[in-house]
Design a protein around this motif. Structure first.
Motif, PDB file in Angstrom:
ATOM      1  N   THR A  35     -41.651 -41.703  12.493  1.00  0.00           N
ATOM      2  CA  THR A  35     -42.442 -41.955  13.698  1.00  0.00           C
ATOM      3  C   THR A  35     -42.915 -43.405  13.730  1.00  0.00           C
ATOM      4  N   GLY A  36     -42.879 -44.010  14.927  1.00  0.00           N
ATOM      5  CA  GLY A  36     -43.254 -45.415  15.065  1.00  0.00           C
ATOM      6  C   GLY A  36     -44.665 -45.662  15.561  1.00  0.00           C
ATOM      7  N   ILE A  37     -45.260 -44.688  16.267  1.00  0.00           N
ATOM      8  CA  ILE A  37     -46.611 -44.845  16.817  1.00  0.00           C
ATOM      9  C   ILE A  37     -47.376 -43.551  16.576  1.00  0.00           C
ATOM     10  N   ILE A  38     -48.600 -43.662  16.090  1.00  0.00           N
ATOM     11  CA  ILE A  38     -49.472 -42.494  16.006  1.00  0.00           C
ATOM     12  C   ILE A  38     -50.675 -42.731  16.917  1.00  0.00           C
ATOM     13  N   ARG A  39     -50.964 -41.714  17.724  1.00  0.00           N
ATOM     14  CA  ARG A  39     -52.043 -41.797  18.715  1.00  0.00           C
ATOM     15  C   ARG A  39     -53.269 -41.091  18.139  1.00  0.00           C
ATOM     16  N   VAL A  40     -54.376 -41.826  17.995  1.00  0.00           N
ATOM     17  CA  VAL A  40     -55.487 -41.313  17.202  1.00  0.00           C
ATOM     18  C   VAL A  40     -56.844 -41.613  17.837  1.00  0.00           C
ATOM     19  N   HIS A  41     -57.825 -40.815  17.430  1.00  0.00           N
ATOM     20  CA  HIS A  41     -59.218 -41.106  17.741  1.00  0.00           C
ATOM     21  C   HIS A  41     -59.864 -41.917  16.605  1.00  0.00           C
ATOM     22  N   ASP A  42     -59.477 -41.615  15.361  1.00  0.00           N
ATOM     23  CA  ASP A  42     -60.080 -42.230  14.178  1.00  0.00           C
ATOM     24  C   ASP A  42     -59.185 -43.382  13.717  1.00  0.00           C
ATOM     25  N   VAL A  43     -59.417 -44.556  14.291  1.00  0.00           N
ATOM     26  CA  VAL A  43     -58.494 -45.675  14.131  1.00  0.00           C
ATOM     27  C   VAL A  43     -58.519 -46.245  12.719  1.00  0.00           C
ATOM     28  N   GLN A  44     -59.695 -46.428  12.139  1.00  0.00           N
ATOM     29  CA  GLN A  44     -59.761 -47.023  10.802  1.00  0.00           C
ATOM     30  C   GLN A  44     -58.974 -46.193   9.798  1.00  0.00           C
ATOM     31  N   GLU A  45     -59.172 -44.885   9.835  1.00  0.00           N
ATOM     32  CA  GLU A  45     -58.490 -44.016   8.882  1.00  0.00           C
ATOM     33  C   GLU A  45     -56.975 -44.018   9.110  1.00  0.00           C
ATOM     34  N   ALA A  46     -56.564 -44.069  10.361  1.00  0.00           N
ATOM     35  CA  ALA A  46     -55.133 -44.120  10.666  1.00  0.00           C
ATOM     36  C   ALA A  46     -54.522 -45.432  10.184  1.00  0.00           C
ATOM     37  N   SER A  47     -55.224 -46.537  10.423  1.00  0.00           N
ATOM     38  CA  SER A  47     -54.729 -47.838   9.972  1.00  0.00           C
ATOM     39  C   SER A  47     -54.626 -47.886   8.449  1.00  0.00           C
ATOM     40  N   ASP A  48     -55.614 -47.317   7.769  1.00  0.00           N
ATOM     41  CA  ASP A  48     -55.568 -47.272   6.311  1.00  0.00           C
ATOM     42  C   ASP A  48     -54.362 -46.474   5.832  1.00  0.00           C
ATOM     43  N   SER A  49     -54.105 -45.343   6.486  1.00  0.00           N
ATOM     44  CA  SER A  49     -52.990 -44.499   6.059  1.00  0.00           C
ATOM     45  C   SER A  49     -51.657 -45.211   6.258  1.00  0.00           C
ATOM     46  N   ILE A  50     -51.531 -46.002   7.322  1.00  0.00           N
ATOM     47  CA  ILE A  50     -50.293 -46.760   7.543  1.00  0.00           C
ATOM     48  C   ILE A  50     -50.125 -47.848   6.491  1.00  0.00           C
ATOM     49  N   ARG A  51     -51.210 -48.492   6.093  1.00  0.00           N
ATOM     50  CA  ARG A  51     -51.115 -49.504   5.046  1.00  0.00           C
ATOM     51  C   ARG A  51     -50.630 -48.884   3.735  1.00  0.00           C
ATOM     52  N   ILE A  52     -51.156 -47.706   3.404  1.00  0.00           N
ATOM     53  CA  ILE A  52     -50.725 -47.020   2.185  1.00  0.00           C
ATOM     54  C   ILE A  52     -49.274 -46.585   2.316  1.00  0.00           C
ATOM     55  N   PHE A  53     -48.939 -46.009   3.477  1.00  0.00           N
ATOM     56  CA  PHE A  53     -47.573 -45.538   3.710  1.00  0.00           C
ATOM     57  C   PHE A  53     -46.559 -46.669   3.574  1.00  0.00           C
ATOM     58  N   THR A  54     -46.812 -47.799   4.224  1.00  0.00           N
ATOM     59  CA  THR A  54     -45.841 -48.895   4.200  1.00  0.00           C
ATOM     60  C   THR A  54     -45.748 -49.512   2.802  1.00  0.00           C
ATOM     61  N   ALA A  55     -46.868 -49.578   2.074  1.00  0.00           N
ATOM     62  CA  ALA A  55     -46.844 -50.131   0.720  1.00  0.00           C
ATOM     63  C   ALA A  55     -45.973 -49.276  -0.197  1.00  0.00           C
ATOM     64  N   VAL A  56     -46.181 -47.960  -0.154  1.00  0.00           N
ATOM     65  CA  VAL A  56     -45.384 -47.058  -1.002  1.00  0.00           C
ATOM     66  C   VAL A  56     -43.924 -47.081  -0.594  1.00  0.00           C
ATOM     67  N   ARG A  57     -43.663 -47.042   0.716  1.00  0.00           N
ATOM     68  CA  ARG A  57     -42.290 -47.042   1.206  1.00  0.00           C
ATOM     69  C   ARG A  57     -41.564 -48.321   0.824  1.00  0.00           C
ATOM     70  N   ASP A  58     -42.209 -49.453   1.032  1.00  0.00           N
ATOM     71  CA  ASP A  58     -41.562 -50.720   0.747  1.00  0.00           C
ATOM     72  C   ASP A  58     -41.317 -50.901  -0.751  1.00  0.00           C
ATOM     73  N   TYR A  59     -42.248 -50.456  -1.571  1.00  0.00           N
ATOM     74  CA  TYR A  59     -42.070 -50.573  -3.019  1.00  0.00           C
ATOM     75  C   TYR A  59     -40.943 -49.668  -3.501  1.00  0.00           C
ATOM     76  N   SER A  60     -40.838 -48.489  -2.902  1.00  0.00           N
ATOM     77  CA  SER A  60     -39.827 -47.523  -3.351  1.00  0.00           C
ATOM     78  C   SER A  60     -38.419 -47.953  -3.010  1.00  0.00           C
ATOM     79  N   THR A  61     -38.274 -48.894  -2.063  1.00  0.00           N
ATOM     80  CA  THR A  61     -36.924 -49.332  -1.653  1.00  0.00           C
ATOM     81  C   THR A  61     -36.514 -50.620  -2.354  1.00  0.00           C
TER      82      THR A  61
END
Length: 278
Positions: A251-277
């Motif tokens: 998924t490329g866009i997540i639509r949220v009410h809780d923006v800080q938590e969503a942004s944090d989760s994307i930072r964690i997601f991209t860090a793990v994904r990028d490191y794993s590749t």
């Protein structure tokens, strides 16, 4: 600016779409941001927390909600768009509406995206509008209308039917000249819990399409159902879990009410994904 919405760039780093309801009756935050001052303050907060897109809606689409006349919807959203687009030039602004006349008013005020929860079923003219203004178009799947959509939704194969609908409607938009098309499976819109879970299980198939995928599960009733009827204010962890699954599926866009938590989760997601590749 709309090049940020291309599929390649969204796959590199998914984007957060922050929800701003300037309505008195939305299920999560109805009435909190009806004034222009409170709406602009909320946009400022979401921008600081990492939102790149702000989705502004003047008509509630929660299950059972009553429709709003176009004139009233325009009265609610147009002044917010006019001021917000000028005040926050770094952001993309989305008009969450089913009506072409409301979409036009928002585009005239500077909006960049039409977010159509009816998926061009209610008013196909929105595709032509998006093409004329060079705007992006979100095509969402919904069975029925908000007032009645949850009474008894039925599917033979929900994933196949949603895929087919989105493919057909996206092709209509493409033929109308829309250059930036985004698809949304419509979690909770005319779907029971098992339908929503099946869609989440098959999100990777939607992400294989030619268009970026948007998913909005923020605080939705499926989370309450899975967590023993948890009320809206207790659904943050469930929201993050569902959206993290969506990110893993492409998924490329997540639509949220809780923006800080969503942004944090994307930072964690991209860090793990990028490191794993590596």
């Amino acid at each position: 600016m709309l090049s940020r919405l291309t599929k390649t760039k969204l796959l590199l780093r998914p984007a957060v779409m922050g929800v701003l309801n300037v309505t008195p009756d939305s299920f999560s935050d109805g009435g909190r941001f009806e004034s222009i001052t409170s709406a602009l303050k909320r946009i400022e907060e979401m921008a600081a927390q990492g939102a790149e897109i702000i989705d502004i809606g003047g008509e509630s689409t929660r299950p059972g909600s009553e429709p709003v006349h176009a004139e009233e919807e325009i009265r609610r959203v147009q002044p917010v768009f006019e001021q917000a687009v000028k005040a926050f030039p770094e952001l993309l602004f989305s008009a969450d509406t089913m009506k072409a006349e409301v979409a036009k008013a928002a585009l005239d005020a500077g909006a960049h995206i039409i977010n159509d929860v009816s998926g061009l079923q209610r008013d196909p003219k929105k595709a032509k509008l998006a093409a004329e203004y060079g705007a992006a178009l979100v095509i969402m799947h919904a069975q029925g209308i908000p007032k009645t959509m949850q009474r008894n939704p039925q599917y033979d194969d929900v994933l196949a039917e949603v895929q087919q609908f989105l493919a057909v409607q996206a092709e209509l938009a493409h033929k109308a000249g829309v250059k930036h098309i985004i698809i949304d499976p419509g979690i909770g819109f005319g779907k029971r819990l098992e339908h929503n879970l099946r869609l989440f299980g098959g999100l990777h198939r939607l992400a294989e399409a030619a268009y970026p995928v948007l998913v909005g599960a923020s605080r939705k009733s499926m989370i309450g159902e899975l967590l023993q009827q948890r009320p809206v204010e207790g659904r943050l962890a469930g929201t993050i879990a569902l959206h993290y699954h969506a990110l893993m599926a492409g998924t490329g866009i997540i639509r949220v009410h809780d923006v800080q938590e969503a942004s944090d989760s994307i930072r964690i997601f991209t860090a793990v994904r990028d490191y794993s590749t590596r």
